[in-house]
Scaffold this active site. Sequence first.
Site, PDB file in Angstrom:
ATOM      1  N   ASP A 224      -6.163 -11.301   8.878  1.00 36.24           N
ATOM      2  CA  ASP A 224      -5.446 -11.780   7.714  1.00 36.24           C
ATOM      3  C   ASP A 224      -5.786 -10.805   6.578  1.00 36.24           C
ATOM      4  O   ASP A 224      -6.768 -10.061   6.669  1.00 36.24           O
ATOM      5  CB  ASP A 224      -5.916 -13.206   7.391  1.00 36.24           C
ATOM      6  CG  ASP A 224      -5.311 -13.712   6.106  1.00 36.24           C
ATOM      7  OD1 ASP A 224      -4.082 -13.601   5.936  1.00 36.24           O
ATOM      8  OD2 ASP A 224      -6.067 -14.212   5.241  1.00 36.24           O
TER       9      ASP A 224
ATOM     10  N   ASP B 266      -5.107 -11.425   2.600  1.00 37.27           N
ATOM     11  CA  ASP B 266      -5.566 -12.032   1.348  1.00 37.27           C
ATOM     12  C   ASP B 266      -6.790 -12.914   1.596  1.00 37.27           C
ATOM     13  O   ASP B 266      -6.699 -13.926   2.298  1.00 37.27           O
ATOM     14  CB  ASP B 266      -4.446 -12.899   0.746  1.00 37.27           C
ATOM     15  CG  ASP B 266      -3.187 -12.084   0.421  1.00 37.27           C
ATOM     16  OD1 ASP B 266      -3.334 -10.971  -0.094  1.00 37.27           O
ATOM     17  OD2 ASP B 266      -2.074 -12.578   0.671  1.00 37.27           O
TER      18      ASP B 266
ATOM     19  N   SER C  40       1.937 -12.570   3.795  1.00 41.85           N
ATOM     20  CA  SER C  40       2.443 -11.993   2.538  1.00 41.85           C
ATOM     21  C   SER C  40       3.553 -10.976   2.739  1.00 41.85           C
ATOM     22  O   SER C  40       3.474 -10.107   3.604  1.00 41.85           O
ATOM     23  CB  SER C  40       1.286 -11.321   1.784  1.00 41.85           C
ATOM     24  OG  SER C  40       1.790 -10.662   0.638  1.00 41.85           O
ATOM     25  N   LYS C  41       4.567 -11.075   1.871  1.00 35.73           N
ATOM     26  CA  LYS C  41       5.633 -10.074   1.859  1.00 35.73           C
ATOM     27  C   LYS C  41       5.216  -8.861   1.044  1.00 35.73           C
ATOM     28  O   LYS C  41       5.954  -7.884   0.940  1.00 35.73           O
ATOM     29  CB  LYS C  41       6.923 -10.685   1.309  1.00 35.73           C
ATOM     30  CG  LYS C  41       7.462 -11.775   2.234  1.00 35.73           C
ATOM     31  CD  LYS C  41       8.824 -12.293   1.833  1.00 35.73           C
ATOM     32  CE  LYS C  41       9.359 -13.178   2.956  1.00 35.73           C
ATOM     33  NZ  LYS C  41      10.521 -13.953   2.605  1.00 35.73           N
ATOM     34  N   ASN C  42       4.047  -8.928   0.434  1.00 38.77           N
ATOM     35  CA  ASN C  42       3.515  -7.796  -0.346  1.00 38.77           C
ATOM     36  C   ASN C  42       2.397  -7.062   0.393  1.00 38.77           C
ATOM     37  O   ASN C  42       1.694  -6.254  -0.200  1.00 38.77           O
ATOM     38  CB  ASN C  42       2.970  -8.306  -1.687  1.00 38.77           C
ATOM     39  CG  ASN C  42       4.063  -8.907  -2.546  1.00 38.77           C
ATOM     40  OD1 ASN C  42       5.026  -8.235  -2.897  1.00 38.77           O
ATOM     41  ND2 ASN C  42       3.940 -10.188  -2.874  1.00 38.77           N
TER      42      ASN C  42
HETATM   43  C1  BG6 Z   1      -0.961 -15.347   2.042  1.00 40.18           C
HETATM   44  C2  BG6 Z   1      -1.734 -15.973   0.926  1.00 40.18           C
HETATM   45  O1  BG6 Z   1      -1.695 -14.299   2.596  1.00 40.18           O
HETATM   46  O2  BG6 Z   1       0.281 -14.838   1.583  1.00 40.18           O
HETATM   47  C3  BG6 Z   1      -0.900 -17.028   0.231  1.00 40.18           C
HETATM   48  O3  BG6 Z   1      -2.918 -16.572   1.429  1.00 40.18           O
HETATM   49  C4  BG6 Z   1       0.433 -16.421  -0.191  1.00 40.18           C
HETATM   50  O4  BG6 Z   1      -1.599 -17.525  -0.883  1.00 40.18           O
HETATM   51  C5  BG6 Z   1       1.133 -15.816   1.003  1.00 40.18           C
HETATM   52  O5  BG6 Z   1       1.261 -17.441  -0.759  1.00 40.18           O
HETATM   53  C6  BG6 Z   1       2.481 -15.200   0.674  1.00 40.18           C
HETATM   54  O6  BG6 Z   1       2.296 -14.079  -0.146  1.00 40.18           O
HETATM   55  P1  BG6 Z   1       3.455 -13.310  -0.900  1.00 40.18           P
HETATM   56  O7  BG6 Z   1       2.767 -12.031  -1.357  1.00 40.18           O
HETATM   57  O8  BG6 Z   1       4.544 -13.051   0.071  1.00 40.18           O
HETATM   58  O9  BG6 Z   1       3.902 -14.177  -2.019  1.00 40.18           O
HETATM   59 MG    MG Z   2      -5.978 -15.386   3.618  1.00 41.78          MG
END
Ligand code: BG6
Ligand code: MG
Length: 219
Positions: free
Chosen positions: A8, A10, A115-117
């Site tokens: 993972d 974040d 996450s999309k980031n």
């Molecule tokens: C996860 C985080 O990794 O990514 C969440 O733990 C977050 O808190 C999720 O909402 C989606 O992230 P993003 O960057 O696409 O908004």
């Molecule tokens: Mg996490």
Amino acid sequence: MIKGFIFDLDGVITDTAELHYEAWKKLSDEMGWHFDRELNEQLRGISRMDSIKVIMDYNKVTLTDDAVVSLATKKNDIYVASLDTMTPDDYLPGARELLTHLRTEGFSVALGSASKNAIKVLEQLNATHYFDVIGDGNSVTQSKPAPDIFLFAAERMKLPANNCIVFEDAEKGIDAAKAGGFYSVGIGPEERVGHADLRFDTMKQATLFEIKSFFGDLF
Ligand code: BG6
Ligand code: MG
């Protein structure tokens, strides 16, 4: 036999869990919504749209789909702006060391993030080269606790689930790993990730030596 690792992002590789919290807090304050660290715990590991629904449900707010999307986008703009100051100094202690060690020992390594980031975060950290496979919020539709993102990562590494260890800081992330038949390492307190096969308070303690000692014959 363990041949691959799925991480993972974040809260495992870097402390973006805190930046997500701050962005949701800012949006909630602007909207007059209640949001605190306890509620934030429920957002760990789940998608952006699932997250805003949790916050709105808690606050008993209903809005049109368009309004919800536009508020989630606003949160994301705040979050993405906060990533600009991130540098290769911002790994969680121990994370870079473990990734480097896995590389030198020849394990397959994947990212399995909601996450999309994720790609932007990896670029800010200069971490992209540690990963053979990148699974992120664009790779699958069902988010954790569904195992899909980890199954996606394992399939791309050409490994069955029981050849892989998943690293997660989220309760729902460990649930997802178990649902997929993966071994799991939880990073964080017992009440959050105590259901993992192995748990460490921090990434600093999660050395390959400790992991091999615990999983023993699987290596
Ligand atoms: C996860 C985080 O990794 O990514 C969440 O733990 C977050 O808190 C999720 O909402 C989606 O992230 P993003 O960057 O696409 O908004
Ligand atoms: Mg996490």
